[in-house]
Design a protein around this motif. Sequence first.
Motif, PDB file in Angstrom:
ATOM      1  N   THR A  48       0.846  -1.202   0.000  1.00 35.30           N
ATOM      2  CA  THR A  48       0.000   0.000   0.000  1.00 35.30           C
ATOM      3  C   THR A  48       0.882   1.253   0.000  1.00 35.30           C
ATOM      4  O   THR A  48       2.078   1.176   0.303  1.00 35.30           O
ATOM      5  CB  THR A  48      -0.889   0.021   1.250  1.00 35.30           C
ATOM      6  N   GLY A  83      -8.817   1.032   9.492  1.00 35.42           N
ATOM      7  CA  GLY A  83      -7.986  -0.004   8.856  1.00 35.42           C
ATOM      8  C   GLY A  83      -6.531   0.398   8.744  1.00 35.42           C
ATOM      9  O   GLY A  83      -6.009   0.571   7.653  1.00 35.42           O
ATOM     10  N   GLY A  85      -3.670  -1.030   9.032  1.00 35.89           N
ATOM     11  CA  GLY A  85      -2.635  -1.924   8.490  1.00 35.89           C
ATOM     12  C   GLY A  85      -1.501  -2.142   9.475  1.00 35.89           C
ATOM     13  O   GLY A  85      -1.699  -2.596  10.590  1.00 35.89           O
ATOM     14  N   GLU A 113      -9.811  -1.086  13.972  1.00 38.76           N
ATOM     15  CA  GLU A 113      -9.126  -2.245  13.384  1.00 38.76           C
ATOM     16  C   GLU A 113      -9.796  -3.533  13.856  1.00 38.76           C
ATOM     17  O   GLU A 113      -9.956  -3.747  15.047  1.00 38.76           O
ATOM     18  CB  GLU A 113      -7.650  -2.235  13.812  1.00 38.76           C
ATOM     19  N   ASN A 151      -7.071   4.763   4.298  1.00 35.80           N
ATOM     20  CA  ASN A 151      -6.366   4.410   3.063  1.00 35.80           C
ATOM     21  C   ASN A 151      -6.532   2.915   2.812  1.00 35.80           C
ATOM     22  O   ASN A 151      -6.166   2.102   3.666  1.00 35.80           O
ATOM     23  CB  ASN A 151      -4.875   4.749   3.180  1.00 35.80           C
TER      24      ASN A 151
HETATM   25  N1  SAH Z   1      -4.489   1.409   5.635  1.00 38.53           N
HETATM   26  C1  SAH Z   1      -3.423   0.429   5.620  1.00 38.53           C
HETATM   27  C2  SAH Z   1      -3.904  -1.022   5.481  1.00 38.53           C
HETATM   28  C3  SAH Z   1      -4.830  -1.366   4.357  1.00 38.53           C
HETATM   29  S1  SAH Z   1      -5.324  -3.082   4.420  1.00 38.53           S
HETATM   30  C4  SAH Z   1      -2.424   0.786   4.556  1.00 38.53           C
HETATM   31  O1  SAH Z   1      -2.721   1.638   3.734  1.00 38.53           O
HETATM   32  O2  SAH Z   1      -1.332   0.203   4.548  1.00 38.53           O
HETATM   33  C5  SAH Z   1      -6.971  -2.990   5.139  1.00 38.53           C
HETATM   34  C6  SAH Z   1      -6.987  -2.712   6.626  1.00 38.53           C
HETATM   35  O3  SAH Z   1      -8.351  -2.619   7.042  1.00 38.53           O
HETATM   36  C7  SAH Z   1      -6.381  -3.774   7.511  1.00 38.53           C
HETATM   37  O4  SAH Z   1      -5.806  -3.145   8.629  1.00 38.53           O
HETATM   38  C8  SAH Z   1      -7.600  -4.616   7.895  1.00 38.53           C
HETATM   39  O5  SAH Z   1      -7.402  -5.437   8.995  1.00 38.53           O
HETATM   40  C9  SAH Z   1      -8.615  -3.542   8.122  1.00 38.53           C
HETATM   41  N2  SAH Z   1     -10.036  -3.927   7.992  1.00 38.53           N
HETATM   42  C10 SAH Z   1     -10.616  -4.535   6.935  1.00 38.53           C
HETATM   43  N3  SAH Z   1     -11.950  -4.642   7.128  1.00 38.53           N
HETATM   44  C11 SAH Z   1     -12.214  -4.074   8.335  1.00 38.53           C
HETATM   45  C12 SAH Z   1     -13.401  -3.857   9.103  1.00 38.53           C
HETATM   46  N4  SAH Z   1     -14.589  -4.253   8.647  1.00 38.53           N
HETATM   47  N5  SAH Z   1     -13.301  -3.226  10.287  1.00 38.53           N
HETATM   48  C13 SAH Z   1     -12.086  -2.801  10.748  1.00 38.53           C
HETATM   49  N6  SAH Z   1     -10.938  -2.974  10.073  1.00 38.53           N
HETATM   50  C14 SAH Z   1     -10.979  -3.611   8.891  1.00 38.53           C
END
Ligand code: SAH
Length: 356
Positions: A48, A83, A85, A113, A151
């Motif tokens: 990402t 989210g 990451g 998260e 993101n």
């Molecule tokens: N924003 C980070 C990670 C993106 S991956 C980056 O840009 O690097 C997606 C992220 O969202 C992960 O942390 C995953 O665990 C979280 N996620 C996905 N679905 C979710 C939900 N329904 N509720 C909370 N977190 C979630």
Amino acid sequence: MTALKAKILQLIRQTGPLSLAQYMQMALLDSREGYYITRDPLGRDFVTAPEVSQIFGELIGLFFVQVWEDRGCPERFHLVELGPGRGTLMADMLRASRVRSGFVAAAGISLVEASPALRDVQAATLGDVRVTWRDDFDDVPDDAPLFLIANEFFDALPVRQFIRSTRGWHERMVGAEDETLVFAATPDPVPSEFIPAALRDAPVGAMFETSLPAQGVVRRIARRIAERDGVALIIDYGHAQSALGDTFQAVKSHRYANPLAEPGEADLTVHVDFGALAEAARGEGARIYGPVTQAEFLVALGIRARGTRLKNERPEHAGDIDAAIDRLTKPVQMGTMFKVLALSAPDTPTLPGFPC
Ligand code: SAH
């Protein structure tokens, strides 16, 4: 066969085919075997923007400092990431935001998260920064302005898909043939209320996707911002206007995979319908900025100047810094496929990074 696939097959046998949204929810977030629940996939399956370069998070940190100052430096606000990451984006934002004393002290930081595995990684990345983990956006208190960043969060939220036949729109479901998961449309048409009026008359075979959870979260964020002030920044790959098409995909080890083959073992995503998100936010009284492309946004925030400064500090990394900036901004890479949408309260100062 994975335990999760066995569980899904059994559920289908007992209750019939699942909607794509139910399937995505189980594959990604099953409390035991969901893809995100069990692992840190960043770097291993996909990369990402915050993992490409520290500049990404730094510019977003400075964006929020500017937004905070433009609003008279409120003494308290909620800084929320959906989210997060590996926690890299938040760490880079906070480091850059120290250019203005008072910003970090005023921030109550919440990380929304779902994954225990990723919460551990975030805790390690952020060290002694005080943060509160939340299961859901609604758990963030509503007693102060909201500054929110997401993101590549919305692409992971479940969608339902609808497919056009001569008789109307059918929902695309996940069914089973013996031990294989297969797509199967509902035999009878379903009410077409989810399909935007302008797209309803599509040719036979056309597909439409809609994410009710994504629209629901945006609606709640927009309502909060309209009531309590604040700004939300949503960055993801997707289309600026609602459109027809099937964007459901699986990625494993940086390659596309069959999304039904190994639930829980591959990342499942869709392209974000920014048109639908903007409409949902507007309906709650938020002001909308964009979507603009990620390249336009980062260039407007000064990615080139920041790159030059970093290269002067670390000339030995000049090649890597240029490559990272290209990756974030070039059209063939992440520059145009990724979009940035922002929400603010009406009648508040114009946001940096967007055209006036
Ligand atoms: N924003 C980070 C990670 C993106 S991956 C980056 O840009 O690097 C997606 C992220 O969202 C992960 O942390 C995953 O665990 C979280 N996620 C996905 N679905 C979710 C939900 N329904 N509720 C909370 N977190 C979630």
